[in-house]
Scaffold this motif. Structure first.
Motif, PDB file in Angstrom:
ATOM      1  N   GLU A 495       2.737   2.345   2.189  1.00 48.02           N
ATOM      2  CA  GLU A 495       4.079   2.367   2.633  1.00 48.02           C
ATOM      3  C   GLU A 495       4.558   3.995   2.187  1.00 48.02           C
ATOM      4  OE1 GLU A 495       6.373   0.038  -0.023  1.00 48.02           O
ATOM      5  OE2 GLU A 495       7.563   1.405  -0.457  1.00 48.02           O
ATOM      6  N   ILE A 498       3.373   6.746   5.212  1.00 49.76           N
ATOM      7  CA  ILE A 498       4.539   6.241   6.313  1.00 49.76           C
ATOM      8  C   ILE A 498       5.251   7.635   5.502  1.00 49.76           C
ATOM      9  CG2 ILE A 498       5.526   5.148   7.521  1.00 49.76           C
ATOM     10  CD1 ILE A 498       3.853   2.528   6.965  1.00 49.76           C
ATOM     11  N   PHE A 499       5.970   6.965   4.894  1.00 49.66           N
ATOM     12  CA  PHE A 499       7.594   7.613   3.952  1.00 49.66           C
ATOM     13  C   PHE A 499       6.707   8.855   4.319  1.00 49.66           C
ATOM     14  CE2 PHE A 499      10.951   4.783   3.832  1.00 49.66           C
ATOM     15  CZ  PHE A 499      10.523   3.576   3.237  1.00 49.66           C
ATOM     16  N   ARG A 500       6.022   9.960   3.100  1.00 44.88           N
ATOM     17  CA  ARG A 500       5.418  10.938   3.229  1.00 44.88           C
ATOM     18  C   ARG A 500       5.757  11.780   5.384  1.00 44.88           C
ATOM     19  NH1 ARG A 500       6.909  14.200   1.106  1.00 44.88           N
ATOM     20  NH2 ARG A 500       4.169  14.711  -0.012  1.00 44.88           N
ATOM     21  N   ALA A 501       4.896  10.736   5.630  1.00 47.32           N
ATOM     22  CA  ALA A 501       4.342  11.339   6.932  1.00 47.32           C
ATOM     23  C   ALA A 501       6.168  11.541   7.822  1.00 47.32           C
ATOM     24  CB  ALA A 501       3.563  10.466   7.385  1.00 47.32           C
ATOM     25  N   ALA A 608      -1.369   7.796   5.122  1.00 51.99           N
ATOM     26  CA  ALA A 608      -1.155   6.973   6.786  1.00 51.99           C
ATOM     27  C   ALA A 608      -2.027   6.519   7.429  1.00 51.99           C
ATOM     28  CB  ALA A 608       0.619   7.254   6.974  1.00 51.99           C
TER      29      ALA A 608
END
Lengths: 612, 231
Positions: A495, A498-501, A608
């Motif tokens: 999670e 993903i946010f960081r990506a 991610a």
């Protein structure tokens, strides 16, 4: 990203997957619930103790009563006619001594009422109770024993505090017949008593009377003061050879003859009816002193003067002659003696030289009965002396010779009172053991029966529980937050990745997880508040009944009037404590959640990309 | 025509225990704006590493990546994050929608990170949902969507902030044939019709052939660049 959006993310996370959150929410709920109940009930118990018990009991425990030691009858003192001061009774010197001890707030003399016959038949059916030690209590000290007013108001029943040890009655046991023989070698074995079991080696038996405190407190009853001593209804003789004592009951004729003999002696100087009829007053029991050591019954100081005035006036008014001759005073007729300073109750202290003269004749100066090879004892003295109630005999303090009767009914209020006890009031309970030590060191024996321990222990236990819980709370909150959030973060790597990506900053990740902890803690907190307050309310019944039984068990040994504690006191919430725990909860959670949240923010967006 | 992506001597080395691994060895290429590129290679060829470095998801050992004229090497973590959010769109093999957000909410996330006002973001999300034919599923959670539907949402998400370049890592890896076709069609059309630059990683030759340019990677080395062939 805006904080509101971050919070929204957390809320959505929670909605979709509440189970994970419970690992944090539930423990917090439990901790808050416990903190509410524990801190509230600890406070409630403390308040209940202080408002009901400690108001009276702890005051009770700030009150020490030093009594004189049991006197062994030393015949030499009898001859010397020492004043009470020299006879190791208490006086103002002792007051000064004791008041100088650190921790002592005040000391006052327990002044004995110098009336010999004090009794009541009113309390227990068909049993006459003799109230031997009647002393006065000033209002201040009395307020430590009872919440009732302890004053005398005319035409009202007079408040009295009775000692449970007074509830005894004495009777003559003639069940074995009118002649009883006691073998001195083994008196115990030879004397059966009423129910066939072994009894005391004497005719006069004393039994304790069963009583119920609640039935007695509040009751009014009559006490008789004065009247004539009862005449012994038997004679005693001793056979040295067989080493037996024979007690023979007088016949009715013999008994009546004795009464007549006394009557005619009295009627020479007094109206027999007036002298033989006791004065009565109506009292109301405001307290029962159930302490093991005390035998003292208390009446208000303000009443003592009234009582003594009437007691003495009664005698003066009963006289049928202008003056009682001095040679019969303190010999044929006994009473209270006054040596210019103090009144002595039994007539023994003060002057006995008149009697002493006769005594010496009989026994010789050594005070030893040669045939018996033992010292004189009180029962050897078979005077025909009659005690006249209310008679005050004036004595010369130098040579202890009789001056005459003292015809001042108010003499009691002005004379130095004879005190067999001192009431010592402590400044606070904390001084108690210190003062007791000092008292004993100064020569005033005081045995600390330590009922206080129970309450001290309870208070200490309460403190310990509070502190232990506080520490546990802090430790547990910290641990729970770190562990649950740590686990949560480790399960959120994807999670986060993903946010960081997508471009979420590290800072925002940090904020997201810290706010997530706070969110969950807050939910737990709210549930804990509701549950805690609710359960506290429910628990109040249990705590209340525990408290009642605790008090009953411990209080039975102490003397007091316990106000019924309001039922409601145990439903109270300790809001201050709750505030403190709330602040602690959030501060600790906040600080501790930083650690796992920092780890979260460091998770690389590469996560991610990883394929399962 | 401007180069949207410039990869210069890109090298990535890392330590795996005692062993030094070279994931990428001196890769260089350029991509013009509006063009598409497939990076083809077997697993372990370094294609994923290339995507990570190009997207600024990981740091390079040597070389540089320049996107839209901006060198990534010099940017701080926060700057890269912001840059990525604004300029790039990512599509993953694992799809990677947030499981606790609805389809629409997933699309909103990049815009919220950017700071786009809510109404505008909602509008855009709707628009994208319609483009993907997913407007009826706007409020469904990913678990309620099929693989193909999820990936379509992922594409919509990647397009949310009007990125200059899309990076797709094996976007059809988890999809069936039909959905694979669909996704490739979408990606293709992005560059053809919308003028977006698309870089796609794949191990599948057939999929790679759908793109106009292929760079083959093997053991971290660019073996063949179809561009160069064509020239």
């Amino acid at each position: 990203m805006k904080i509101s959006n971050i919070l929204n993310l957390n809320i959505k996370k929670l909605k979709v997957n509440p189970k994970k959150a419970l690992f944090l929410i539930i423990p917090v709920t439990v901790l808050i619930t416990l903190s509410i109940i524990i801190s509230s009930q600890v406070q409630n118990i403390k308040e209940a103790l202080s408002s009901s018990v400690f108001d009276t009991i702890s005051n009770q425990y700030t009150l020490l009563t030093v009594q004189t030691e049991e006197e062994s009858f030393d015949p030499t003192t009898m001859f010397k006619g020492e004043s009470s001061f020299e006879q190791s009774k208490f006086s103002s010197v002792d007051i000064a001594n004791i008041e100088s001890i650190e921790g002592v707030k005040s000391a006052s003399l327990q002044k004995v009422i110098p009336i010999q016959n004090i009794s009541t038949s009113d309390l227990f059916p068909e049993k006459t109770v003799s109230l031997k030690n009647l002393s006065t209590l000033d209002e201040e000290t009395a307020s430590l024993y009872t919440t009732e007013d302890f004053t005398y108001t005319k035409d009202n029943p007079i408040p009295i505090i009775l000692s449970a040890n007074s509830f005894t009655y004495t009777y003559e046991d003639w069940s074995q017949g009118n002649t009883v023989i006691i073998n001195m070698a083994n008196p115990q074995a030879e004397v059966p008593s009423q129910n066939g079991q072994r009894g005391r080696a004497t005719i006069e038996k004393t039994e304790a009377i069963e009583y119920t405190k609640d039935n007695l407190v509040g009751r009014t009853f009559a006490i008789s003061f004065g009247g004539l001593d009862s005449i012994k209804s038997y004679t005693t003789s001793m056979d040295r050879v067989t080493r037996t004592i024979t007690i023979t009951k007088l016949t009715d004729e013999e008994y009546n003859a004795k009464i007549e003999e006394r009557k005619s002696a009295i009627t020479k100087y007094w109206d027999y009816d007036k002298i033989s009829t006791p004065i009565t007053y109506t009292f109301v029991i405001v307290g029962i002193d159930e302490s093991e050591s005390s035998t003292t019954n208390y009446i208000p100081e303000s009443f003592a003067n009234v009582l003594m005035n009437r007691y003495i006036s009664n005698e003066i008014n009963a006289r049928v002659v202008d003056e009682i001759p001095t040679n019969v005073l303190n010999s044929d007729f006994m009473g209270i003696t006054y040596n210019g300073d103090e009144l002595s109750p039994s007539g023994f202290g003060g002057v006995i030289s008149q009697i002493g003269g006769r005594f010496e004749e009989r026994m010789g100066q050594s005070g030893v009965i040669p045939e018996e090879g033992r010292n004189v004892s009180a029962s050897d003295i078979s005077f025909s002396a009659i005690t006249i109630p209310g008679l005050v005999i004036d004595i010369n303090s130098d040579d202890n010779s009789v001056v005459g009767t003292l015809d001042n009914p108010n003499i009691y209020s002005t004379a130095t009172k004879y005190a067999n006890g001192i009431n010592v009031v402590l400044s606070s309970i904390t001084y108690r053991s210190q003062v007791i030590k000092a008292l004993n060191k100064a020569g005033y024996a005081y045995q600390d029966l330590g009922d206080l321990d129970v309450f001290e222990n309870l208070e200490n236990t309460l403190e310990t529980v509070s502190n232990a819980f506080l520490i546990s709370f802090i430790v547990l909150v910290a641990s729970i937050v770190i562990l649950t959030m740590g686990k949560l973060v480790s399960e959120s790597t994807r999670e986060i990745g993903i946010f960081r990506a997508i471009g979420m900053r590290k800072k925002d990740i940090l904020t997201m997880f810290i706010s997530q902890s706070i969110l969950y803690v807050f939910i737990g907190y709210l549930s804990g508040l509701i549950l805690g307050i609710g359960l506290n309310f429910l628990s109040s019944t249990f705590v209340s009944s525990w408290f009642d039984s605790f008090i009953n068990e411990t209080v039975s040994q102490t003397f007091n009037v316990v106000n019924t504690v309001e039922e409601n006191i145990f439903t109270n919430i300790n809001w201050t404590s709750i505030l403190i725990y709330s602040i602690l909860l959030f501060i600790i959670s906040l600080i501790v959640s930083i650690i796992p949240s920092m780890s979260a923010s460091k998770i690389s967006p590469v996560e991610a990309i990883k394929n399962e | 025509m401007k180069n949207i992506l410039e990869v210069k001597n890109l090298t990535k080395k890392y330590r795996d225990g005692d062993i030094q691994v070279t994931a990428l060895d001196n890769i260089s290429f350029k991509l013009q704006e509006g063009h598409d590129l497939a990076i083809l290679g077997p697993s372990g060829s370094g294609k994923t590493t290339l995507l990570q470095l190009a997207g600024g998801l990981d740091s390079m050992t040597e070389g540089d990546v320049i996107i839209n004229g901006q060198s990534i090497k010099k940017l701080s973590d926060q700057e890269i994050s912001d840059f990525r959010n604004k300029t790039m769109g990512f599509i993953f093999q694992m799809i990677n929608l947030q499981s606790f957000l609805t389809a629409k909410e997933n699309i909103l996330v990049p815009m919220l990170i950017l700071g786009t006002p809510k109404e505008e973001a909602e509008e855009k999300a709707k628009e994208l949902l319609e483009q993907m034919n997913m407007i009826n599923r706007a409020n469904h959670l990913p678990s309620q969507l099929s693989g193909g539907e999820q990936q379509r949402i992922a594409v919509a998400r990647a397009l949310a902030n009007n990125p200059k370049i899309i990076f797709a890592d094996e976007p059809t890896g988890k999809l069936d044939k039909k959905n694979s076709e669909l996704i490739i069609d979408i990606l293709e059309s992005l560059s053809r019709e919308k003028g977006m630059s698309v870089v796609m990683i794949t191990h599948d030759e057939n999929i790679a052939k759908r793109f106009s340019r292929i760079i083959r990677l093997e053991n971290g080395i660019a073996k063949k660049d179809s561009n160069l062939d064509n020239k």
